[in-house]
Every structure is written in C-alpha cells, then in structure tokens.
Design a protein around this motif. Structure first.
Motif, PDB file in Angstrom:
ATOM      1  N   GLU A 166      25.747  76.556 -12.538  1.00 56.62           N
ATOM      2  CA  GLU A 166      25.393  77.499 -11.479  1.00 56.62           C
ATOM      3  C   GLU A 166      26.575  77.660 -10.540  1.00 56.62           C
ATOM      4  O   GLU A 166      27.085  76.690  -9.985  1.00 56.62           O
ATOM      5  N   GLN A 168      28.100  79.722  -7.138  1.00 58.54           N
ATOM      6  CA  GLN A 168      27.752  80.517  -5.960  1.00 58.54           C
ATOM      7  C   GLN A 168      28.782  81.626  -5.800  1.00 58.54           C
ATOM      8  O   GLN A 168      29.936  81.375  -5.463  1.00 58.54           O
ATOM      9  N   GLU A 171      27.682  87.630  -4.425  1.00 56.00           N
ATOM     10  CA  GLU A 171      26.398  88.311  -4.568  1.00 56.00           C
ATOM     11  C   GLU A 171      25.222  87.358  -4.751  1.00 56.00           C
ATOM     12  O   GLU A 171      24.088  87.784  -4.929  1.00 56.00           O
ATOM     13  N   ARG A 174      24.751  82.492  -9.659  1.00 58.22           N
ATOM     14  CA  ARG A 174      24.730  82.950 -11.038  1.00 58.22           C
ATOM     15  C   ARG A 174      24.680  81.727 -11.950  1.00 58.22           C
ATOM     16  O   ARG A 174      25.471  80.808 -11.814  1.00 58.22           O
ATOM     17  N   HIS A 176      24.965  80.192 -15.765  1.00 56.60           N
ATOM     18  CA  HIS A 176      25.522  80.444 -17.090  1.00 56.60           C
ATOM     19  C   HIS A 176      25.123  79.286 -17.999  1.00 56.60           C
ATOM     20  O   HIS A 176      25.291  78.117 -17.642  1.00 56.60           O
TER      21      HIS A 176
END
Length: 220
Positions: A166, A168, A171, A174, A176
């Motif tokens: 994860e 940061q 936006e 996210r 992966h």
C-alpha cells in the motif's frame, strides 16, 4: 512520554560458536554506529530514548552490542537520529575473509545480521561504502503494520509468496498485489506498508534502496 517496548531480539544462545562470534561482532558494529551518530547529533542516551520512545536501558545495551533491535524499534531510532534503518543496518556489515578489503562486499547465505520484524526477519546485504542498500526479507505479517517512509527511492522484487503493498499517493492510498517475479519501484518519501496475502511464512522478497541525504553520508 513513557518509553514503549523495544521489541528487541536476544542473541541466540544455541547457535554454533562461530555464528555466535559473528553475531556478536555485527551487533557491536551496529551499536558503535548508533552511538557515533548519537554523539554527532549532540544527544545523550536519555534524550535519544525519549525521541525514539524506547527505554534508556535498552538503548544502552544496544550501543554496547549486548542486544539488537527489532525492525520497528530500529526505525524509531533511525528517525530520531535523522537517518534510516538501512543506513544503520549497513553499518553493521563486516568484510568477508574471502574478499580483499575495498574490492567488493560478499554476503554468503545465512550471513549478515538478522533483524526481527513482524512475521519474519530482515537481513542487510550491503555495506556503508555503496550507494545502494539491498535487504532480504523472509516471512511477513498477514496484517498491515505502521507506515514507513525514507528519503531513498526503493525497488521491491518478490521472490516467493504474495504480498500487498500500500502506497500513500497524492490522490490517496493505492494497493498493489505482487506475486513471484513481480516488482515495483516508488520514490523516496512515499509512505508505504506491506502485508502477506495468505501464508506469510512463504514470503521472501528483496528490496534495494538508494542511499541519499546528509545523514547517509555520515556512514559512507
């Protein structure tokens, strides 16, 4: 602020004598590097303990090479000293007897100072003289831990198992998912955290972080 638990790992008394001697040498190198940088920063043991939220007795033992930190406690120490875990771990590298000093840095399987982390261990494969810090991670927690961030760009390559990483981003977070043979790079300063997908004991990955910044040059 009360000091938190150091989550340190004790030297293994049941290891072969040669392995215990090497482990003691690596712990001594790590302790010396921490003490040297602490003094360069003009900090007492008590002040560093307060900044890192760790106990004064633990840090005293650590600097004397009598114990070694876990990855989370090493992260706290590094942040308090304005450097990274990888820089401190690299400082514990010792020359291999098979290689002439200054020509290369060799780490055989099973060598290197292992540092405990949730679900597994981390092993530094590099040395202070080099501009990259490769670390092998074996085993991983199946739960996300705290975010980490550091100034150097980082490359992650998954050898076995499956992980979620994860990051940061501007936006938002996210996630992966990476399996064997997958890799990812992210820029320095990116808060990130990992967890195993499935059996964490199957996870083995390699990270390579570039050494950047004034704090790193103290150990170059």
């Amino acid at each position: 602020m009360p000091a938190q638990s150091a989550n340190s790992t004790s030297p293994a008394a049941d290891r072969p004598p040669a392995a215990r001697d090497t482990d003691a040498l690596l712990r001594a190198e790590l302790g010396t590097a921490i003490r040297k940088l602490r003094k360069e920063r003009g900090l007492t043991l008590v002040q560093l303990a307060e900044r890192a939220a760790l106990s004064h007795p633990f840090l005293s033992q650590l600097e004397r090479g009598l114990t070694r930190p876990s990855m989370p406690s090493l992260h706290r120490i590094a942040r308090a000293l304005g450097t990274t875990q990888q820089v401190l771990m690299a400082a514990a590298a010792v020359p291999h007897p098979d290689i002439p000093v200054g020509s290369a840095h060799l780490v055989r399987s099973g060598e290197g100072l292992p540092v405990a982390r949730p679900g597994g261990t981390a092993r530094m494969l590099g040395a202070p003289a080099y501009s990259v810090h490769p670390v092998e991670y074996t085993g991983m927690s199946e739960e996300f831990q705290d975010y980490y961030d550091h100034p150097g760009d980082e490359f992650v390559y998954v050898m076995t198992g499956e992980v979620e990483i994860e990051l940061q981003a501007a936006e938002g977070p996210r996630v992966h998912v990476l399996g064997p043979g997958d890799s990812i790079c992210y820029p320095g300063g990116t808060p990130h955290r990992w967890r195993a997908v499935g059996d964490g004991s199957l996870v083995r990955l390699l990270t390579v972080q570039n050494a950047t910044g004034e704090a790193d040059r103290h150990h170059s």
